[in-house]
Every structure is written in C-alpha cells, then in structure tokens.
Design a protein around this motif. Sequence first.
Motif, PDB file in Angstrom:
ATOM      1  N   TYR A  39     -48.740  66.994   2.421  1.00  8.36           N
ATOM      2  CA  TYR A  39     -49.199  68.064   1.549  1.00  8.36           C
ATOM      3  C   TYR A  39     -50.610  68.500   1.935  1.00  8.36           C
ATOM      4  CZ  TYR A  39     -49.076  70.937  -2.651  1.00  8.36           C
ATOM      5  OH  TYR A  39     -49.045  72.005  -3.512  1.00  8.36           O
ATOM      6  N   ARG A  78     -44.100  62.198  -4.888  1.00  9.57           N
ATOM      7  CA  ARG A  78     -44.025  63.660  -4.767  1.00  9.57           C
ATOM      8  C   ARG A  78     -42.584  64.140  -4.782  1.00  9.57           C
ATOM      9  NH1 ARG A  78     -45.164  66.543   0.489  1.00  9.57           N
ATOM     10  NH2 ARG A  78     -45.457  64.398   1.179  1.00  9.57           N
ATOM     11  N   ASN A 110     -51.241  62.599   0.092  1.00  5.00           N
ATOM     12  CA  ASN A 110     -50.168  63.551  -0.152  1.00  5.00           C
ATOM     13  C   ASN A 110     -49.517  63.418  -1.523  1.00  5.00           C
ATOM     14  OD1 ASN A 110     -50.192  64.566   2.653  1.00  5.00           O
ATOM     15  ND2 ASN A 110     -49.548  62.475   3.110  1.00  5.00           N
ATOM     16  N   VAL A 113     -50.896  64.705  -5.573  1.00  5.57           N
ATOM     17  CA  VAL A 113     -50.900  66.088  -6.058  1.00  5.57           C
ATOM     18  C   VAL A 113     -50.035  66.280  -7.309  1.00  5.57           C
ATOM     19  CG1 VAL A 113     -51.450  67.056  -3.803  1.00  5.57           C
ATOM     20  CG2 VAL A 113     -49.053  66.759  -4.465  1.00  5.57           C
TER      21      VAL A 113
END
Length: 332
Positions: A39, A78, A110, A113
Amino acid sequence: MVRFGYTMMTEQAGPRELVEHVVGAERAGFDFAVISDHYFPWLDAQGHSPYAWSVLGAAAQATTAIPLMTYVTCPTVRYHPAVVAQKAATVQLLSEGRFRLGLGSGENLNEHVVGPGWPAAHIRLEMLEEAVEIIRELFGGGSVNHHGRYFDVENARLWDLPDEPPPIGVAVSGDRSCELAGRLADLAIAIDPERELLEAFDRSGGAGKPKVGQLAVCYDVDRDTAVKRAHEQFRWSLGGWRVNAELPGPAAFEQASRYVRPEDVAESIPCGEDVNVFVDAVRPFVDAGFTEVALVQVGGAHQYPFLEWAEATLLPALRAMRPAGPSATLED
C-alpha cells in the motif's frame, strides 16, 4: 536446476509500466515473475504503490507463458482471507494455471492503513495459519463456514474455481514460520540465503517442495550511478526483517536508514555491470538450497537496460553457475 525470476516491484513503478516490464521479462527469458503487494513504498524516493492484483490481472493477459506469483500478500489485516482466495482463484483462471499465491505475515507499513492496530509477531503468525486454512478450504469448493479465533466466514463459496488451485507459498523467517510453511504450504519463500531456514522447512514437511528466494540488484554501466540509485531507493533493506515489519511508513524508514552509507548498500546489493559480482551475490541462495531466485532491479525507470543485459549476459551466466564454494567464478 535453479530457476531465475523477475520482480515487478510495485513500490518503484506505475501499473502500466509494471505490465510492460513483465512482458519484457518474459521476452528476455526469465523463468517466472513475482510481484510485491504494497500500500506504501518503503521510501518516498521510490514513488509508487499501485494495486498489485489489478496489475496481475493485466499481466496475465499481456503475457503468455511466464508464471506469476505474489511476493508476498498478507491475508490477515488489509485483506480478509476469503477475499484473497477469490482474488487468487481469479488470477489462476486468467493466467490459465500460471499463478502461485505467496503469503506472509505482513508489514505494519502496508497493513496499518485499515486501522485495527498492528499485532505482535506471534499473533500475526497465528492469524496467518488460520488464514491459510480458510483459503485452502475455499479452494476445495463448496460452501465454507468458519468461526475461528481471528476470522469469521459466513456461507462463502468461490463460484469461479480453476481446475487446479494456485499453489500456496508461505514466507519463512524463523522456526515457527518454517513449521507453519512445512505443514501447510506448497513452497517456502525467504529473503535471506539461510540454509537453516530451508532445513527447518524440510523437517516440518517441506522436503522436495520449491524454495523461492529474492535478491535486489542494481545494474548500470556506471557503477557509481548504480550505487547511488541503490542507496537512494533501497537503503531501507539493510534494516532486517524484525525492523522492517514494524515501521509504520516511509518517514519512519527514512529516519531508520539515515545513517546507512552508499558503501553499506553496495556490500549487500550487487551494483554495476560486472556479471561475476551478480553471480557471486546469487550463489549463496543456490548453495543454501533455493530452487528459485527472483531478482529485483532497483529503479523503476531502469528496467529495460537491465532486461536487455539480463537476456544477453546475466541469465546465461547464472545458468552456467557452479554452485560450490565462495571462490567459484564463471567459466572462461
């Protein structure tokens, strides 16, 4: 015979460029290709981070034979494992059986988020184990209900399944991950040429399965230019896995790597155009027992000269390598 691969490094190129690069890698004769699933880039200087799964779909259509693989996807924070299973099955269909699903416990860089917080390392491995079990069950077809310690799956089913599900690879970095990979995975993935990791994987059920490593390289006809570029974009890599998995963003990697010198980077990343230097850097992976090694050419705008050189010089030299001893060099 060891196979040599090419890395689509999402942190250093945009999506269209990544697809063009893997087409070039197939043309150059690389045996397989892998893609990072990020990401964020590690450093601002890298400047990119497109969605890897869209790139994979395009790459599957733009290429005809080169195998594809995630290196690696985290299926726990994620992404939910049920969604990863659907994505992987779809890419396997699009690529007509050329896809392998590489999985790992992830990096804070990553996964933060989506906001749930970054679990401790042992929790991340427990989550990964449960995720792999869910993905395998969905690959098996039929309706899946799962209510585990970390994940819930409610009446899920993959409606588009390939005849052969994607092989699953698991990244290894210590005894616990080696045990998990040996028991649940079809191949091992590692970034360090450590024989002990592969031996632990073998003891846990991995004997005879592929072992895939990865090495950053920086080709340029001018070595000083290559060293400068490797330092600008890849000095973060010297931090080691225990550090790199924990830092939350590019600013943290900038701070953590501020004292890394260009000469430090050049000691771990082969730079320039001396093919023997590149072969010597790959050899520890071969001697450790890796069956595949994926190369990362540092610098998104510097892929085509590397691919041309790899086709003409590097790949023939690697395939002629004598995997024995630190003093071995290329045949005259």
